[in-house]
Motif scaffolding. Structure first.
Motif, PDB file in Angstrom:
ATOM      1  N   LYS A 152       0.846  -1.042  -0.033  1.00  0.00           N
ATOM      2  CA  LYS A 152      -0.089  -0.137  -0.034  1.00  0.00           C
ATOM      3  C   LYS A 152       0.897   1.098  -0.073  1.00  0.00           C
ATOM      4  O   LYS A 152       0.606   2.284  -0.654  1.00  0.00           O
ATOM      5  N   ALA A 155       2.122   2.894  -3.369  1.00  0.00           N
ATOM      6  CA  ALA A 155       1.427   3.730  -4.243  1.00  0.00           C
ATOM      7  C   ALA A 155       1.744   5.286  -4.266  1.00  0.00           C
ATOM      8  O   ALA A 155       1.794   5.970  -4.993  1.00  0.00           O
ATOM      9  N   ILE A 156       2.901   5.428  -3.193  1.00  0.00           N
ATOM     10  CA  ILE A 156       3.377   6.949  -3.210  1.00  0.00           C
ATOM     11  C   ILE A 156       4.487   6.864  -4.429  1.00  0.00           C
ATOM     12  O   ILE A 156       4.808   7.941  -4.844  1.00  0.00           O
ATOM     13  N   SER A 158       3.626   6.754  -7.393  1.00  0.00           N
ATOM     14  CA  SER A 158       2.894   7.255  -8.323  1.00  0.00           C
ATOM     15  C   SER A 158       3.197   8.930  -8.088  1.00  0.00           C
ATOM     16  O   SER A 158       2.946   9.594  -9.335  1.00  0.00           O
ATOM     17  N   SER A 166      -1.822   3.302  -8.763  1.00  0.00           N
ATOM     18  CA  SER A 166      -2.279   4.664  -8.697  1.00  0.00           C
ATOM     19  C   SER A 166      -2.173   5.848  -9.669  1.00  0.00           C
ATOM     20  O   SER A 166      -3.007   6.567  -9.867  1.00  0.00           O
TER      21      SER A 166
END
Lengths: 214, 219
Positions: A152, A155-156, A158, A166
């Motif tokens: 999870k 996602a950063i 992106s 994402s």
């Protein structure tokens, strides 16, 4: 329309998996020496390891990724967005994995070290052949839930332009003004990936548990 | 060195403004998220199927989806459903959902640590279920959950950095903007990191102390 969205978001799955697994492998490997330093007899090594762990856990992952990609990347050590996010997340993972290993180590019975000594095993063999295999089995559940968390956090990636789930969701949402279904699909993808990882870890844990000396 | 300190002093006011926004978002998300977490914890334990199922869905989606995606869902997605939120409101909604989902598990573990004998004793004394919950289970359960909740609050401050993606002028966004203008990314991002650490390191230490004081269930 919906099929386009679905496949558009799905294009990001390989990048999400690549970022997550590369960062996890980097962190799991670096976590071992870090954990050894944390438990070292030398005060200096212990202090360095403790400082590293505190520093990497107290600053947001997004900021670490920026520090590597924009900070180091602009001038000092040019790197791609993928390298930047793997470096940032990998070094944070190392700090967390070191703590997971440390917890797992305390679950291994002291008799294992005594028995190795009684058998006159050299210390590298004790660590490598006796302790490490049990350590990996004991730390599996925590490592697996950390890996799901890392998925999870990936996602950063992106935000600095890695074309993961994402990123694609964002791109499609802005192009079509259909944010509601697009981000719901993106969330679904993350959940769909994390479910089998958790299930696999549970199954593996039960089989490997049996092979840890009590 | 003087150059660096001068640069830091010049940009500190902007970063502090950002830090205040970060703290406001975190505070609002926690103020909504903690009670929501308690409700969800009770909902997941509920025997009424509908409440149980609804709570489980909220918790599992909140825990399964990345906070960043939930943030973008609230900011870029909800307007399509006719609900346009400011970036601050969207951040609070998304992070409160995240907080509720995660803390419900922490609180549930706390509630379950209350020995069953105390619940039996309450019913033997003729206490109603609601009163047992209100006076026996929740106060003790929250006490056990307190250290983990404080740890989560620090994690939430870190998660608030994700609001960068929805253009909320918080600490990370402000540092990034200064970096883009001056091209001195390393210096400004380091200062932002120091500000985060200045809050999160003491919080981590406090969690350790609290754990030793409150962690065990005392009879």
């Amino acid at each position: 329309m919906t099929a386009d969205m679905f496949f558009g978001v799905a294009m990001g799955v390989p990048w999400t998996l690549a970022v997550t697994s590369a960062a996890f492998v980097l962190g799991a490997a670096l976590g071992m020496p870090l954990c050894a330093m944390r438990l070292s007899k030398l005060g200096l090594l212990r202090a360095i390891a403790l400082l590293y762990i505190i520093l990497f856990r107290s600053v947001p992952p997004l900021l670490w990724v920026f520090v590597f990609f924009f900070g180091l990347g602009s001038g000092y050590l040019p790197m791609s967005a993928f390298e930047g996010v793997v470096l940032g997340l990998g070094l944070i993972t190392a700090a967390n994995m070191a703590e997971i290993y440390r917890g797992a180590l305390s679950a291994i019975h002291g008799g294992q070290w005594e028995a190795s000594q009684a058998l006159a095993l050299p210390s590298y063999s004790t660590s490598l052949d006796i302790i490490a295999p049990q350590l990996l089995r004991v730390s599996l559940p925590s490592s697996a839930s950390y890996a799901v968390g890392l998925l999870k956090d990936s996602a950063i990636a992106s935000t600095i332009g890695v074309t993961d789930i994402s990123f694609n969701a964002n791109y499609i949402a802005k192009a079509t003004y259909q944010g509601l279904p697009v981000f719901a699909i993106a969330a679904l993808f993350y959940i769909m990936i994390s479910l089998p990882v958790a299930a696999l870890a549970r199954a593996a844990d039960q089989r490997l548990r049996a092979r840890v000396a009590l | 060195m003087n150059d660096l300190l001068g640069f830091w002093l010049d940009s500190l006011p902007d970063l502090l403004d950002g830090l205040i926004v970060s703290l406001q978002v975190t505070g609002a998300a926690l103020a909504i998220g903690f009670p929501l977490g308690l409700l969800l914890a009770l909902g997941v334990q509920s025997k009424a199927r509908l409440i149980n199922l609804a709570s489980l869905c909220v918790v599992e989606i909140g825990r399964g989806a990345p906070a960043l995606v939930v943030l973008q869902f609230a900011y870029f997605g909800l307007p399509q459903g006719g609900l346009t939120l400011s970036s601050f409101a969207a951040a609070v909604v998304a992070l409160a959902w995240n907080t509720g989902a995660y803390t419900s598990e922490i609180i549930r573990a706390g509630l379950e640590s209350v020995p069953f004998g105390e619940i039996e004793a309450s019913s033997a004394m003729g206490m109603m279920r609601v009163d047992t919950l209100r006076f026996v289970i929740i106060p003790q359960g929250l006490r056990v959950a307190a250290p983990a909740l404080l740890g989560f609050a620090a994690a939430m401050l870190q998660a608030s950095s994700l609001c960068f993606a929805i253009a909320l002028p918080e600490l990370t966004s402000n540092a990034y903007v200064i970096g883009t203008n001056t091209f001195r990314y390393m210096e400004i991002l380091s200062l932002a990191g120091i500000l985060y650490a200045a809050i999160c390191v003491p919080a981590t230490i406090a969690v350790g102390v609290l754990e030793q004081r409150l962690g065990q269930h005392t009879r």
